[in-house]
Design a protein around this motif. Structure first.
Motif, PDB file in Angstrom:
ATOM      1  N   ALA A 156       0.960  -1.291   0.100  1.00  0.00           N
ATOM      2  CA  ALA A 156       0.028  -0.069  -0.108  1.00  0.00           C
ATOM      3  C   ALA A 156       0.800   1.314   0.034  1.00  0.00           C
ATOM      4  O   ALA A 156       0.525   2.213  -0.673  1.00  0.00           O
ATOM      5  CB  ALA A 156      -0.889  -0.110   1.402  1.00  0.00           C
ATOM      6  N   GLU A 157       1.962   1.376   0.839  1.00  0.00           N
ATOM      7  CA  GLU A 157       2.717   2.530   0.779  1.00  0.00           C
ATOM      8  C   GLU A 157       3.465   2.578  -0.720  1.00  0.00           C
ATOM      9  O   GLU A 157       3.629   3.707  -1.202  1.00  0.00           O
ATOM     10  CB  GLU A 157       3.896   2.101   1.784  1.00  0.00           C
ATOM     11  N   ASN A 158       3.920   1.545  -1.242  1.00  0.00           N
ATOM     12  CA  ASN A 158       4.454   1.709  -2.807  1.00  0.00           C
ATOM     13  C   ASN A 158       3.262   2.050  -3.711  1.00  0.00           C
ATOM     14  O   ASN A 158       3.902   2.610  -4.714  1.00  0.00           O
ATOM     15  CB  ASN A 158       5.123   0.268  -2.965  1.00  0.00           C
ATOM     16  N   HIS A 159       2.180   1.895  -3.343  1.00  0.00           N
ATOM     17  CA  HIS A 159       1.194   2.152  -4.358  1.00  0.00           C
ATOM     18  C   HIS A 159       0.181   3.459  -3.802  1.00  0.00           C
ATOM     19  O   HIS A 159      -1.061   3.341  -4.508  1.00  0.00           O
ATOM     20  CB  HIS A 159       0.452   1.033  -4.854  1.00  0.00           C
ATOM     21  N   SER A 188      -0.578  -2.117  13.408  1.00  0.00           N
ATOM     22  CA  SER A 188      -0.525  -2.260  12.046  1.00  0.00           C
ATOM     23  C   SER A 188      -2.378  -2.771  11.493  1.00  0.00           C
ATOM     24  O   SER A 188      -2.632  -3.810  11.866  1.00  0.00           O
ATOM     25  CB  SER A 188       0.381  -2.977  11.327  1.00  0.00           C
ATOM     26  N   SER A 189      -2.872  -1.814  10.747  1.00  0.00           N
ATOM     27  CA  SER A 189      -4.380  -2.091  10.102  1.00  0.00           C
ATOM     28  C   SER A 189      -4.441  -2.434   8.728  1.00  0.00           C
ATOM     29  O   SER A 189      -3.949  -1.412   8.254  1.00  0.00           O
ATOM     30  CB  SER A 189      -5.224  -1.139  10.727  1.00  0.00           C
ATOM     31  N   ILE A 190      -5.310  -3.058   8.112  1.00  0.00           N
ATOM     32  CA  ILE A 190      -5.925  -3.189   6.964  1.00  0.00           C
ATOM     33  C   ILE A 190      -7.428  -2.942   7.277  1.00  0.00           C
ATOM     34  O   ILE A 190      -7.797  -3.567   7.775  1.00  0.00           O
ATOM     35  CB  ILE A 190      -5.357  -4.639   6.134  1.00  0.00           C
ATOM     36  N   VAL A 215      -6.178   2.422  -3.327  1.00  0.00           N
ATOM     37  CA  VAL A 215      -5.454   2.139  -1.689  1.00  0.00           C
ATOM     38  C   VAL A 215      -4.782   3.308  -1.376  1.00  0.00           C
ATOM     39  O   VAL A 215      -4.531   4.201  -2.128  1.00  0.00           O
ATOM     40  CB  VAL A 215      -4.297   1.142  -1.939  1.00  0.00           C
ATOM     41  N   HIS A 216      -5.228   3.751  -0.100  1.00  0.00           N
ATOM     42  CA  HIS A 216      -4.420   4.906   0.598  1.00  0.00           C
ATOM     43  C   HIS A 216      -3.651   4.407   1.738  1.00  0.00           C
ATOM     44  O   HIS A 216      -3.914   3.479   2.437  1.00  0.00           O
ATOM     45  CB  HIS A 216      -5.271   5.832   0.994  1.00  0.00           C
ATOM     46  N   PHE A 217      -2.489   5.049   2.067  1.00  0.00           N
ATOM     47  CA  PHE A 217      -1.483   4.380   3.018  1.00  0.00           C
ATOM     48  C   PHE A 217      -1.520   5.816   3.967  1.00  0.00           C
ATOM     49  O   PHE A 217      -1.096   6.834   3.830  1.00  0.00           O
ATOM     50  CB  PHE A 217      -0.248   4.002   2.507  1.00  0.00           C
ATOM     51  N   TYR A 242       0.881   4.092  14.955  1.00  0.00           N
ATOM     52  CA  TYR A 242       0.191   3.381  13.965  1.00  0.00           C
ATOM     53  C   TYR A 242       0.659   3.274  12.729  1.00  0.00           C
ATOM     54  O   TYR A 242       1.321   4.332  12.158  1.00  0.00           O
ATOM     55  CB  TYR A 242      -1.260   3.851  14.319  1.00  0.00           C
ATOM     56  N   THR A 243       0.011   2.414  11.787  1.00  0.00           N
ATOM     57  CA  THR A 243       0.167   2.514  10.385  1.00  0.00           C
ATOM     58  C   THR A 243      -0.864   1.738   9.853  1.00  0.00           C
ATOM     59  O   THR A 243      -1.554   0.819  10.449  1.00  0.00           O
ATOM     60  CB  THR A 243       1.621   1.971   9.829  1.00  0.00           C
ATOM     61  N   TYR A 244      -1.740   2.027   8.843  1.00  0.00           N
ATOM     62  CA  TYR A 244      -2.931   1.486   8.102  1.00  0.00           C
ATOM     63  C   TYR A 244      -2.904   1.928   6.765  1.00  0.00           C
ATOM     64  O   TYR A 244      -2.289   2.889   6.389  1.00  0.00           O
ATOM     65  CB  TYR A 244      -4.121   1.887   9.248  1.00  0.00           C
TER      66      TYR A 244
END
Length: 210
Positions: free
Chosen positions: A60-63, A140-142, A173-175, A181-183
């Motif tokens: 998600a971070e890469n895209h 860490s969440s999806i 997708v959004h990061f 936290y990270t999601y």
């Protein structure tokens, strides 16, 4: 000289606007898969699936901000669609101890219990999958969309027998990340977004049949 003239004329013709151009094959969307097995919450399985959460967050971070093709399945452990990791039904379930990572699955029920409890949903029925505990210092969440928000008139796969959640198709997708936290969130793209649906069909044609 004649050969040079013909070659130059051909190059000019190809570059002229309004003339048919050679068809270009559609490229598939960047793709990722996500699996949770609710019937097996052993330490070994949980460790593997925590790595799956982290891998999807890296994707998600890469895209970030792009259309992607997501293949997501959370397997039910009962015919009615139950899930042994669904902590929203067990508010007194203890937090993870210091020696074991845990995964919680929250279907985001109830307007009054949303963001103030650390969740990232804004509609009932969305699914917040959180991985917490070692070896991570973060939550860490999806965040997956509610099945009711997946349009049935678009080419999604949105169900499977006995699965608590099962859909495949294109999403934006959004990061997000911050202190502790990270999601990532996945959203249905606009039906008129150019190219997304043609590219998603390429993904669907290439994915293995279950």
């Amino acid at each position: 000289m004649r050969q040079q003239f013909v070659a130059g004329l051909a190059a000019l013709t190809i570059g002229l606007p309004g003339l048919p151009q050679p068809a270009r094959a559609q490229e598939p969307l960047p793709a990722a898969s996500f699996r949770l097995h609710c019937f097996d919450d052993s330490a070994e399985r949980t460790a593997v699936e925590v790595e799956g959460v982290l891998a999807l967050l890296e994707f998600a971070e890469n895209h970030d901000g792009e259309p992607v093709f997501l293949d997501a399945v959370i397997e039910a452990d009962a015919g009615a669609g139950g899930c042994s990791r669904d902590r929203s039904e067990f508010p007194n379930q203890p937090s993870p101890d210091g020696n074991r990572a845990r995964i919680s699955i929250d279907p985001c029920r109830g307007e009054s219990r949303r963001r103030e409890q650390g969740r990232h949903c804004w509609r009932d029925g969305m699914v917040d999958v959180q991985a917490i505990g070692p070896p991570m210092a973060l939550t860490s969440s999806i965040v997956l969309p509610a099945q009711a928000d997946i349009p049935e008139n678009l080419p999604y796969r949105i169900r499977g027998y006995g699965d608590w959640l099962n859909y495949q198709g294109p999403f934006i997708v959004h990061f997000y990340s911050g202190t502790g936290y990270t999601y990532a969130t996945f959203h249905v793209p606009d039906a008129a977004l150019p190219g997304v649906w043609d590219r998603a069909r390429v993904n669907a044609a290439r994915r293995p049949r279950d």
